[in-house]
Design an enzyme around this catalytic site. Structure first.
Site, short mmCIF file in Angstrom:
data_model
loop_
_atom_site.label_atom_id
_atom_site.label_comp_id
_atom_site.label_asym_id
_atom_site.label_seq_id
_atom_site.Cartn_x
_atom_site.Cartn_y
_atom_site.Cartn_z
N GLU A 1 -10.44 -7.60 -0.43
CA GLU A 1 -9.59 -8.34 -1.41
C GLU A 1 -8.57 -9.16 -0.56
O GLU A 1 -8.18 -10.12 -1.09
CB GLU A 1 -9.04 -7.65 -2.39
CG GLU A 1 -7.84 -6.69 -2.02
CD GLU A 1 -8.17 -5.62 -1.11
OE1 GLU A 1 -9.31 -5.28 -0.70
OE2 GLU A 1 -7.13 -4.93 -0.44
N HIS B 1 -5.06 9.92 6.10
CA HIS B 1 -5.79 10.39 5.15
C HIS B 1 -7.11 10.00 5.22
O HIS B 1 -7.59 9.13 5.72
CB HIS B 1 -5.11 9.76 3.59
CG HIS B 1 -5.30 8.27 3.69
ND1 HIS B 1 -6.46 7.75 3.27
CD2 HIS B 1 -4.88 7.23 4.13
CE1 HIS B 1 -6.13 6.61 3.25
NE2 HIS B 1 -5.10 6.16 3.71
N ASP C 1 0.91 -1.24 0.00
CA ASP C 1 0.04 -0.07 0.02
C ASP C 1 0.99 1.25 -0.06
O ASP C 1 1.97 1.20 0.47
CB ASP C 1 -1.04 0.01 1.27
CG ASP C 1 -2.04 -0.77 0.89
OD1 ASP C 1 -2.34 -1.37 -0.20
OD2 ASP C 1 -3.03 -1.10 2.11
C1 BGC Z 1 -11.63 -5.60 5.27
C2 BGC Z 1 -10.03 -5.74 5.08
C3 BGC Z 1 -9.18 -4.82 5.74
C4 BGC Z 1 -9.40 -5.06 7.31
C5 BGC Z 1 -8.24 -3.96 8.13
C6 BGC Z 1 -11.49 -5.72 6.87
O1 BGC Z 1 -12.74 -5.69 7.23
O2 BGC Z 1 -12.12 -6.64 4.96
O3 BGC Z 1 -10.05 -5.49 3.52
O4 BGC Z 1 -7.91 -4.88 5.39
O5 BGC Z 1 -10.55 -4.61 7.54
O6 BGC Z 1 -8.76 -2.66 7.94
#
Ligand code: BGC
Length: 351
Positions: free
Chosen positions: A265, A295, A200
């Site tokens: 994902e 952000h 990221d």
């Molecule tokens: C989401 C993930 C995310 C995680 C942490 C989950 O609810 O499905 O995509 O990385 O939360 O923020």
């Protein structure tokens, strides 16, 4: 008797001449073949040698018109010792810098040894060749901060790496996972990468003992992060920054292409890893620490409310939804000193 004697003598001489002629021919042919084979037989390379030989270095060889020099250079490259897994240049926790007026020119000045988005240590041959894939749209400042902190970090780790920015064109809903699939497919067209880091743009590593190398199992690098006060998120969390080998990614058919907008994902990838009979490994939480650049939620990357439904079906679709069904229009590939910018059109959600 006399005639027989003369005739016999002549026969003897003819036989001798014939013998000499045969010998000369054999010596001649042997010599010719020996010379020919040393000059023209292509140098056989084992798969391991091929593994290290990148298409880039092949290109360099073709361009150079002085063969002896090329021989010496590639010989030198092969002679280099493998870099240690823990580089002697590591410093542990290095204070992160986020200067408000930072420009790309500043970062380029600070990191002069990168060419076309690629870096190779000079003194040793890296353990693995690592492609860092960063899905991207409208986050210029975050990208600058990440590059400014991450590039010296990777160089201290003595890594052979390249930075790929996979930029989604247009304003339709963002699809992080599909951009990462595209990054994998496009990066492999350029080089024979061993290890891929899905990264990221807003996560900056804090400790350089968190090595950006792949493991025998898929590796999750963000164990804790400032955004959650350095507490773990949840046991199966597999987002932010992950490291997988080329083979591990191929085994799970990459990411799903069907997650549009924020979330899910990475959980889907976690399930795929399990379906592929692999497990997730993590470094110690003391080193796998990150700072998230704060952000607000991006326009076009709203929470994906369909993610829960999609996650129920991973085991049914993972073999047909992924790398083997990833379609996109490649708009441009631009090689900058510090990164390779791949701009793609991936359209919009189908329903
Ligand atoms: C989401 C993930 C995310 C995680 C942490 C989950 O609810 O499905 O995509 O990385 O939360 O923020």
């Amino acid at each position: 008797m006399r005639i027989t004697g003369i005739f016999g003598n002549l026969l003897c001489q003819i036989r001798l001449l014939l013998f000499i002629a045969v010998c000369v021919t054999i010596v001649g042919w042997t010599n010719f073949y020996m010379k020919d084979s040393t000059r023209y037989t292509p140098k056989y390379r084992t798969p391991v040698e091929n593994f290290w030989k990148s298409p880039l270095s092949e290109k360099k060889t073709e361009e150079n018109s002085q063969p002896p020099l090329v021989e010496q250079t590639s010989q030198k490259e092969e002679d280099l010792k493998i870099c240690p897994i823990l580089s002697p240049n590591l410093q542990g926790v290095v204070p992160l810098m986020f200067p408000p007026n930072l420009t790309l020119a500043d970062v380029e000045k600070k990191i002069p040894m990168m060419r076309n988005g690629h870096y190779q240590p000079e003194t040793c041959r890296s353990q693995q060749r690592v492609a860092i894939l960063i899905p991207y749209r409208n986050r210029e400042r975050h990208l600058l901060y990440l590059l400014d902190n991450l590039l010296p970090f990777l160089q201290r780790q003595l890594l052979d790496y390249a930075i790929y920015i996979i930029h989604q064109a247009g304003n339709d809903t963002f699809n992080r996972a599909q951009l990462l699939n595209i990054g994998y497919l496009e990066a492999l067209k350029e080089e024979n990468w061993d290890c891929f880091i899905f990264h990221d743009v807003d996560l900056v590593p804090e400790n350089d003992y968190n090595t950006y190398l792949c493991d025998s199992e898929p590796k999750h690098l963000v164990v804790v992060c400032n955004a959650t006060n350095y507490n773990s998120v949840y046991k199966e969390y597999f987002g932010g920054v992950t490291a997988m080998t080329r083979k591990q990614i191929a085994k799970v058919n990459g990411y799903s292409n069907n997650y549009w907008g924020w979330g899910g994902e990475d959980d889907d990838l976690y399930y795929r890893v399990q379906l592929g009979n692999m497990t997730v490994v993590r470094p110690a939480r003391e080193v796998a620490r990150y700072t998230m650049i704060s952000h607000t939620r991006d326009v076009g990357n709203e929470k994906n409310e369909k993610r829960w439904e999609l996650l129920k079906n991973v085991s049914k679709v993972w073999k047909t939804d992924g790398l083997n069904s990833c379609t996109y229009e490649l708009l441009s590939i631009e090689h900058n000193p510090l990164y390779i910018n791949i701009t793609v059109d991936i359209g919009k959600p189908h329903n």
